[in-house]
Structure formats: structure tokens, C-alpha cells
Scaffold this active site. Structure first.
Site, mmCIF file in Angstrom:
data_model
loop_
_atom_site.group_PDB
_atom_site.id
_atom_site.type_symbol
_atom_site.label_atom_id
_atom_site.label_comp_id
_atom_site.label_asym_id
_atom_site.label_seq_id
_atom_site.Cartn_x
_atom_site.Cartn_y
_atom_site.Cartn_z
ATOM 1 N N ASP A 1 -6.653 -34.192 -47.179
ATOM 2 C CA ASP A 1 -7.899 -34.345 -46.407
ATOM 3 C C ASP A 1 -8.233 -33.085 -45.594
ATOM 4 O OD1 ASP A 1 -8.622 -36.895 -47.257
ATOM 5 O OD2 ASP A 1 -7.442 -37.893 -45.703
ATOM 6 N N LYS B 1 -2.698 -45.112 -45.778
ATOM 7 C CA LYS B 1 -2.311 -43.700 -45.716
ATOM 8 C C LYS B 1 -1.128 -43.422 -44.785
ATOM 9 C CE LYS B 1 -6.808 -41.559 -46.646
ATOM 10 N NZ LYS B 1 -7.795 -40.604 -46.118
HETATM 11 P P1 NDP Z 1 -10.602 -45.204 -38.725
HETATM 12 O O1 NDP Z 1 -10.895 -46.660 -38.778
HETATM 13 O O2 NDP Z 1 -9.216 -44.737 -38.678
HETATM 14 O O3 NDP Z 1 -11.375 -44.575 -37.432
HETATM 15 C C1 NDP Z 1 -12.665 -44.968 -37.114
HETATM 16 C C2 NDP Z 1 -13.254 -44.093 -36.033
HETATM 17 O O4 NDP Z 1 -14.592 -44.547 -35.806
HETATM 18 C C3 NDP Z 1 -12.542 -44.185 -34.687
HETATM 19 O O5 NDP Z 1 -12.679 -42.958 -34.002
HETATM 20 C C4 NDP Z 1 -13.332 -45.282 -33.975
HETATM 21 O O6 NDP Z 1 -13.302 -45.210 -32.563
HETATM 22 C C5 NDP Z 1 -14.743 -44.950 -34.428
HETATM 23 N N1 NDP Z 1 -15.648 -46.096 -34.362
HETATM 24 C C6 NDP Z 1 -15.689 -47.163 -35.182
HETATM 25 N N2 NDP Z 1 -16.657 -48.025 -34.789
HETATM 26 C C7 NDP Z 1 -17.219 -47.481 -33.679
HETATM 27 C C8 NDP Z 1 -18.275 -47.889 -32.802
HETATM 28 N N3 NDP Z 1 -18.932 -49.034 -32.997
HETATM 29 N N4 NDP Z 1 -18.609 -47.076 -31.769
HETATM 30 C C9 NDP Z 1 -17.943 -45.902 -31.589
HETATM 31 N N5 NDP Z 1 -16.936 -45.466 -32.365
HETATM 32 C C10 NDP Z 1 -16.576 -46.246 -33.409
HETATM 33 O O7 NDP Z 1 -11.400 -44.567 -39.975
HETATM 34 P P2 NDP Z 1 -11.095 -43.199 -40.740
HETATM 35 O O8 NDP Z 1 -10.732 -42.183 -39.733
HETATM 36 O O9 NDP Z 1 -10.175 -43.446 -41.866
HETATM 37 O O10 NDP Z 1 -12.531 -42.857 -41.396
HETATM 38 C C11 NDP Z 1 -13.623 -42.433 -40.597
HETATM 39 C C12 NDP Z 1 -14.802 -42.099 -41.503
HETATM 40 O O11 NDP Z 1 -14.502 -40.962 -42.313
HETATM 41 C C13 NDP Z 1 -15.160 -43.226 -42.469
HETATM 42 O O12 NDP Z 1 -16.567 -43.350 -42.516
HETATM 43 C C14 NDP Z 1 -14.634 -42.736 -43.803
HETATM 44 O O13 NDP Z 1 -15.378 -43.231 -44.907
HETATM 45 C C15 NDP Z 1 -14.816 -41.222 -43.668
HETATM 46 N N6 NDP Z 1 -13.892 -40.454 -44.513
HETATM 47 C C16 NDP Z 1 -14.421 -39.550 -45.400
HETATM 48 C C17 NDP Z 1 -13.619 -38.783 -46.190
HETATM 49 C C18 NDP Z 1 -14.230 -37.809 -47.146
HETATM 50 O O14 NDP Z 1 -13.544 -37.339 -48.062
HETATM 51 N N7 NDP Z 1 -15.491 -37.451 -46.980
HETATM 52 C C19 NDP Z 1 -12.135 -38.918 -46.164
HETATM 53 C C20 NDP Z 1 -11.683 -39.869 -45.170
HETATM 54 C C21 NDP Z 1 -12.529 -40.613 -44.395
HETATM 55 P P3 NDP Z 1 -12.120 -45.952 -31.723
HETATM 56 O O15 NDP Z 1 -10.942 -45.045 -31.830
HETATM 57 O O16 NDP Z 1 -12.679 -46.081 -30.367
HETATM 58 O O17 NDP Z 1 -11.878 -47.280 -32.393
#
Ligand code: NDP
Length: 290
Positions: A110, A74
Site C-alpha cells: 500500500d 490485513k
Molecule cells: P479503516 O476502517 O481502518 O479507517 C477508517 C477511517 O475513516 C478512520 O480514520 C475513521 O476515523 C474514519 N471515518 C470513518 N467514518 C467516519 C466518519 N463518519 N467521520 C469521520 N471519520 C470517519 O479503513 P481503511 O483505513 O482500511 O480504509 C480507508 C479508505 O481507504 C477506504 O475508503 C478504503 O476503500 C480506501 N483504501 C484505498 C486503497 C487504494 O488502493 N486506493 C487501499 C486501501 C484503502 P476514526 O479513527 O475516528 O474511526
């Protein structure tokens, strides 16, 4: 001799991601095309990041009418477009591309999708609203920057990695000077509790909750009863369970998924999306995946 229906050219659409095979977008978009009498296909195209540029060129040359873009492309895809919508530039993210006579125009749907989901699920509006985001990844950035640009009064982030939240906060400060923004690390419990209490909605935007044995992204005792909680994940999550037991109205990410897809459909076809038909197809496709 071909009849007039056969003469209508097939319009090609797609989703580029890596991986993409789990996606329910084909069912949702094909149901919409069919309902509107549009002869179109929607393919899933799995693209490794190193092949993104050549794949975008190929789709342009093969006259695909448009396509969606998902993780992990993206952000990078912005480099290969001719024109990018202001909301997409601001959030640094594109999930919808329109191919207009070989010129590629990028959009981000989004933020629109989440705004429509909050309104539909809880009657919460973005304008003058206060929103608490748990997570500061790509999805949180796209939605929060959109909210700030569309009149949100206050945005707060809780994230494991504080610097990532602070990076989005400075983007918001540039894009929307009137929007107050705060960032907290997960151990700053008193401040988080106070912000949650003031929020019009709490938005779970981490990837935690995809698996039933995932830990909660925040301690459940921080959730105030009565404040709506929306999880971006497409199905009930442990956080939503904890919120329900506190008396919070809850919704999962299906509604956001639906409305971001409906907006993509409208950008491509210039037709009003048949939202209820898309919702039905989405629900069925998710049921079939389980
Ligand atoms: P990213 O990989 O960009 O971000 C992931 C986020 O999750 C970060 O804030 C990260 O924290 C956090 N995270 C991951 N693992 C852990 C952990 N073990 N403990 C604490 N925090 C954690 O993903 P996206 O932003 O692209 O997507 C996030 C979610 O949103 C996904 O589940 C995705 O499927 C969903 N989504 C849903 C959409 C919809 O239309 N409903 C559209 C887009 C996304 P840190 O910064 O510390 O790494």
C-alpha cells in the site's frame, strides 16, 4: 498427448477479504498474467474473520502461488505467516502473500502504491516530503509508516478519534526518528490550516466519500489552493470537488490501487508489471461496476 502449453501448470492466485465481491483486482491481475504469457487464475475468496487461519492453511496446502489480503484481515494475517517483510512488520499490515514452497512470506504494497501514485499524479516524492493525512485507519497507518521509513520529513494526521492518530504517531517515532509527526483533532482548525499549507500533498484516507451524500472529512475552507489532494477512494469524491474549486491539483485512489497491485504482481512473478495494461483493465472493470 498433452502439448507443452497444456503441461504448464495453472498458477493460482486470490484475494481474501470480507466482503470481496466489489473488487476489481481479478480483472487487473488477469490482464497482467495474460500480457506476460503466464497461465494463471485469480479468485475472490470471501472469508469471515473466524475462518482466516484455516483459509490461509488451505491455500498453502493447495499450493496457491500467492494472494492478496484486504479488509478486515490485513493485520490478523501476520500471525499465520513464516516471514514478514520489514515494511509490513513496521506498519503492522500485510496485503500481499507469496507462497514459496509452502513457506508464506508477507508484504505490504500500500505504501509503495501511494508513493507511486503521488509521483505519477503530482510529481511529489516521498523523500524529504511533508504529508498531511486525513484519517488514521489501517490504510493511513500502512502508508504513513512506509513514508516515514522511506525518508519523509514530516507527517501530520487529522482524525475524528485523536487516540488512533497518536498510536500511529508513536509507531512512526519508533520506526523513523528523523520524521516529525503531529496529530490534530478535527476542531483544531488553525493548526490544520497551517499544516495543510506546508504539505507537499494532502492524503484523504477516511472512508468518507464512498457515498455521494457523505459529509466532508474536513471543512473545505481549510484546503489551501495549490496543494495537491489525493483521495484513497477509487472515484471522484466531494472532497476532491471542493479541492478542485480551490485550485488544488487532485487525484482519486485508482492510481494507488493500480500501483499496489502492480507491486504484488512483481513480488509473485519476479517480472516487471505491465502497468499500462493493468491500468486499462482496472478502468474498464470500474466502468463495468457502475
Ligand atoms: P479503516 O476502517 O481502518 O479507517 C477508517 C477511517 O475513516 C478512520 O480514520 C475513521 O476515523 C474514519 N471515518 C470513518 N467514518 C467516519 C466518519 N463518519 N467521520 C469521520 N471519520 C470517519 O479503513 P481503511 O483505513 O482500511 O480504509 C480507508 C479508505 O481507504 C477506504 O475508503 C478504503 O476503500 C480506501 N483504501 C484505498 C486503497 C487504494 O488502493 N486506493 C487501499 C486501501 C484503502 P476514526 O479513527 O475516528 O474511526
Amino acid at each position: 498427448m498433452m502439448n507443452s502449453e497444456q503441461q504448464i501448470q495453472l498458477q493460482r492466485y486470490a484475494l481474501l477479504g470480507w466482503p470481496v465481491k466489489h473488487s476489481v483486482s481479478p480483472e487487473m491481475q488477469c490482464a497482467a498474467f495474460q500480457a506476460c504469457g503466464i497461465r494463471a487464475s485469480y479468485e475472490l475468496i470471501s472469508v469471515e474473520p473466524v475462518h482466516l487461519e484455516e483459509t490461509v492453511s488451505r491455500l498453502r496446502e493447495q499450493s496457491y502461488c500467492g494472494w492478496n489480503v484486504t479488509v478486515p484481515h490485513k493485520e490478523k494475517v501476520l500471525n499465520f505467516l513464516d516471514r514478514v517483510d520489514e515494511d509490513a512488520v513496521a506498519s503492522g499490515s500485510v496485503n500481499t502473500i507469496l507462497n514459496k514452497n509452502g513457506r508464506l512470506h508477507g508484504f505490504s504494497t500500500d505504501g509503495y502504491g501511494m508513493a507511486a501514485a503521488l509521483s505519477e499524479s503530482f510529481g511529489v516524492r516521498v523523500r524529504n516530503g511533508k504529508f498531511a493525512f486525513i484519517g488514521a485507519g489501517g490504510a493511513a497507518r500502512a502508508v504513513s509508516v512506509y513514508f516515514a521509513r522511506h525518508g519523509a520529513a514530516e507527517i501530520m494526521f487529522v482524525n475524528r478519534t485523536l487516540e488512533k492518530a497518536e498510536k500511529i504517531a508513536s509507531r512512526i517515532e519508533t520506526e523513523a526518528r528523523n520524521c516529525r509527526v503531529q496529530c490534530f483533532s478535527r476542531d483544531n482548525k488553525d493548526s490544520i490550516r497551517a499544516c495543510f499549507l506546508e504539505a507537499d500533498a494532502i492524503i484523504q484516507a477516511t472512508s468518507l466519500g464512498l457515498h455521494q451524500d457523505d459529509v466532508l472529512p474536513v471543512a473545505p475552507e481549510l484546503l489551501p489552493g495549490g496543494v495537491p489532494v489525493m483521495d484513497m477512494i477509487y472515484r471522484p469524491t466531494p472532497l476532491l470537488g471542493a479541492a478542485q474549486s480551490k485550485g488544488c491539483p487532485t487525484a482519486d485512489g485508482r492510481s494507488m490501487l493500480l500501483h499496489q497491485g502492480a507491486r504484488s504482481f512483481e513480488l509473485w512473478t519476479k517480472r516487471q508489471a505491465p502497468v499500462e495494461i493493468m491500468r486499462k483493465a482496472l478502468e474498464q472493470a470500474l466502468k463495468d461496476r457502475n
